[in-house]
Design a protein around this motif. Structure first.
Motif, PDB file in Angstrom:
ATOM      1  N   LYS A 109      25.693  46.413  23.108  1.00  0.00           N
ATOM      2  CA  LYS A 109      27.182  46.246  22.979  1.00  0.00           C
ATOM      3  C   LYS A 109      27.717  44.914  23.679  1.00  0.00           C
ATOM      4  O   LYS A 109      28.603  44.782  24.397  1.00  0.00           O
ATOM      5  N   CYS A 110      27.316  43.893  23.141  1.00  0.00           N
ATOM      6  CA  CYS A 110      27.410  42.469  23.866  1.00  0.00           C
ATOM      7  C   CYS A 110      27.541  41.351  22.690  1.00  0.00           C
ATOM      8  O   CYS A 110      27.295  41.796  21.705  1.00  0.00           O
ATOM      9  N   CYS A 111      27.402  40.213  23.117  1.00  0.00           N
ATOM     10  CA  CYS A 111      27.616  39.222  22.151  1.00  0.00           C
ATOM     11  C   CYS A 111      27.155  37.875  22.607  1.00  0.00           C
ATOM     12  O   CYS A 111      27.700  37.382  23.780  1.00  0.00           O
ATOM     13  N   GLY A 112      26.195  37.271  22.114  1.00  0.00           N
ATOM     14  CA  GLY A 112      25.720  35.911  22.608  1.00  0.00           C
ATOM     15  C   GLY A 112      25.068  36.313  23.820  1.00  0.00           C
ATOM     16  O   GLY A 112      24.702  37.273  24.357  1.00  0.00           O
ATOM     17  N   VAL A 113      24.469  34.922  24.513  1.00  0.00           N
ATOM     18  CA  VAL A 113      23.811  34.767  25.538  1.00  0.00           C
ATOM     19  C   VAL A 113      25.011  35.186  26.740  1.00  0.00           C
ATOM     20  O   VAL A 113      25.029  36.021  27.806  1.00  0.00           O
ATOM     21  N   ASP A 114      26.029  34.383  26.723  1.00  0.00           N
ATOM     22  CA  ASP A 114      27.035  34.436  27.877  1.00  0.00           C
ATOM     23  C   ASP A 114      28.287  35.179  27.115  1.00  0.00           C
ATOM     24  O   ASP A 114      28.958  35.836  27.818  1.00  0.00           O
ATOM     25  N   SER A 115      28.752  34.749  25.893  1.00  0.00           N
ATOM     26  CA  SER A 115      29.843  35.342  25.033  1.00  0.00           C
ATOM     27  C   SER A 115      29.670  34.598  23.581  1.00  0.00           C
ATOM     28  O   SER A 115      28.619  34.094  23.216  1.00  0.00           O
ATOM     29  N   TYR A 116      30.782  34.834  22.997  1.00  0.00           N
ATOM     30  CA  TYR A 116      30.764  34.427  21.447  1.00  0.00           C
ATOM     31  C   TYR A 116      30.806  33.097  21.400  1.00  0.00           C
ATOM     32  O   TYR A 116      30.352  32.541  20.286  1.00  0.00           O
ATOM     33  N   ALA A 175      41.414  35.847  13.456  1.00  0.00           N
ATOM     34  CA  ALA A 175      42.710  36.156  13.541  1.00  0.00           C
ATOM     35  C   ALA A 175      42.817  37.710  14.269  1.00  0.00           C
ATOM     36  O   ALA A 175      43.389  38.186  14.917  1.00  0.00           O
ATOM     37  N   GLY A 176      41.604  38.428  13.941  1.00  0.00           N
ATOM     38  CA  GLY A 176      41.361  40.099  14.126  1.00  0.00           C
ATOM     39  C   GLY A 176      40.597  40.445  15.481  1.00  0.00           C
ATOM     40  O   GLY A 176      40.717  41.229  15.891  1.00  0.00           O
ATOM     41  N   ALA A 177      39.941  39.432  15.902  1.00  0.00           N
ATOM     42  CA  ALA A 177      38.998  39.618  16.972  1.00  0.00           C
ATOM     43  C   ALA A 177      39.630  40.008  18.312  1.00  0.00           C
ATOM     44  O   ALA A 177      40.618  38.857  18.574  1.00  0.00           O
ATOM     45  N   SER A 178      39.404  41.121  19.097  1.00  0.00           N
ATOM     46  CA  SER A 178      40.274  41.168  20.392  1.00  0.00           C
ATOM     47  C   SER A 178      39.353  41.862  21.410  1.00  0.00           C
ATOM     48  O   SER A 178      38.137  42.209  21.119  1.00  0.00           O
ATOM     49  N   ASP A 179      39.545  42.057  22.505  1.00  0.00           N
ATOM     50  CA  ASP A 179      39.041  42.747  23.604  1.00  0.00           C
ATOM     51  C   ASP A 179      38.884  44.261  23.118  1.00  0.00           C
ATOM     52  O   ASP A 179      37.968  44.973  23.485  1.00  0.00           O
ATOM     53  N   LYS A 193      33.528  38.867  24.633  1.00  0.00           N
ATOM     54  CA  LYS A 193      33.275  38.151  26.012  1.00  0.00           C
ATOM     55  C   LYS A 193      32.402  38.668  27.080  1.00  0.00           C
ATOM     56  O   LYS A 193      32.110  38.353  28.022  1.00  0.00           O
ATOM     57  N   THR A 194      31.554  39.588  26.398  1.00  0.00           N
ATOM     58  CA  THR A 194      30.432  40.256  27.038  1.00  0.00           C
ATOM     59  C   THR A 194      29.080  39.591  26.932  1.00  0.00           C
ATOM     60  O   THR A 194      28.599  39.993  25.450  1.00  0.00           O
ATOM     61  N   GLY A 195      28.328  39.002  27.768  1.00  0.00           N
ATOM     62  CA  GLY A 195      27.094  38.333  27.279  1.00  0.00           C
ATOM     63  C   GLY A 195      25.695  39.198  27.174  1.00  0.00           C
ATOM     64  O   GLY A 195      25.951  40.233  27.996  1.00  0.00           O
ATOM     65  N   CYS A 196      25.030  38.965  26.411  1.00  0.00           N
ATOM     66  CA  CYS A 196      23.774  39.884  26.308  1.00  0.00           C
ATOM     67  C   CYS A 196      22.703  39.622  27.469  1.00  0.00           C
ATOM     68  O   CYS A 196      22.188  40.642  27.885  1.00  0.00           O
TER      69      CYS A 196
END
Length: 273
Positions: A170-177, A214-218, A224-227
């Motif tokens: 449940k993460c995104c990218g190394v540090d973030s999107y 337009a639709g992405a959010s927390d 915003k959560t890096g892997c």
């Protein structure tokens, strides 16, 4: 050359443990490197998770050509070399102590001392500033995204691994999107701000709005959560790394002391030694 029996036995015993560890590392590394079928079975559950997520999202991902050996190839080489080095050094310790060979024990002492000091320096750097290691690893991981990542339906090894990793942790990218911005092979980058795998829920019911500009959010996206940190915490932690390293160093220090004791005992018994 005369050796203290108890000290010699301890040195042989501890080096026998290291010899076994080295041989196991060597065997595992060689098996994974040469046996693709073994590698596939070992990581089959990893690929299955991506298949399940893709089906829930109404997508089809071809994982039949996925070869984990291509991804972990360099790791297996490191494992093979490291295992071989550990086994050779341990064998020197066993031979020197068992046969009471002065020159072999001195070579063993020097090599063990060098390894001890190198690991001590690495541990101190890690404790003082872990970012030194992070700064060396993160760019390489980000390069795999920028150069190889093709998207949620990509069937190449880097894309499959990143998608499965982001879904599982449940993460995104190394540090973030932002690590996906400008990725050369990610053609969906003009439509999506994050890959679909970054969404908190990936299925046909929620659609792909969670990944759009337009639709992405927390609420609906792990953007915003890096892997990197998630994987680090999942596999290991600072306390575990420091504890394990301190344990290994303590073990090596004991080996150094035992070797020095044997050499001094022998020198006292045989002045010409």
């Amino acid at each position: 050359m005369s050796c203290s029996a108890s000290t010699k036995c301890l040195l042989v015993f501890f080096n026998a443990i290291f010899l076994l560890i080295g041989l196991v590392m060597f065997a595992v590394g060689l098996t994974v490197h040469l046996n693709a079928e073994f590698s596939q079975k070992a990581f089959s559950s990893f690929v299955d998770k991506l298949d399940e997520a893709a089906k829930e999202a109404g997508k089809s991902v071809d994982t039949s050509d996925f070869n984990i050996a291509e991804v972990v190839g360099s790791i297996t080489i490191v494992l093979i070399v490291l295992g071989l080095v550990i086994a050779i050094v341990a064998f020197l310790g066993i031979t020197g102590a068992t046969c009471c060979v002065k020159h072999v024990l001195i070579v063993y002492l020097v090599i063990t001392l060098v390894l001890f000091l190198a690991q001590l320096i690495m541990l101190l750097i890690f404790v003082i500033d872990r970012s030194v290691y992070d700064d060396a690893v993160k760019p390489a991981l980000k390069d795999t995204i920028q150069e190889e990542f093709t998207g949620f339906e990509g069937n190449d090894a880097p894309s499959l691994i990143w998608n499965a990793l982001m879904i599982e942790l449940k993460c995104c990218g190394v540090d973030s999107y932002s690590d996906f911005t400008g990725a050369k092979k990610w053609t969906d980058g003009t439509k999506y701000i994050t890959p679909r795998a970054c969404c908190k829920k990936v299925d046909t019911a929620t659609g792909d709005a969670c990944a759009t500009f337009a639709g992405a959010s927390d609420i609906n996206n792990n953007w915003k959560t890096g892997c990197y940190e998630k994987l680090y915490d999942y596999v290991v932690s600072d306390a575990v790394v420091i504890g394990a390293a301190a344990g290994v160093l303590g073990f090596q220090l004991l080996l150094l002391i035992l070797t020095i004791v044997i050499l001094k005992t022998a020198a006292a018994v045989e002045p010409e030694f």
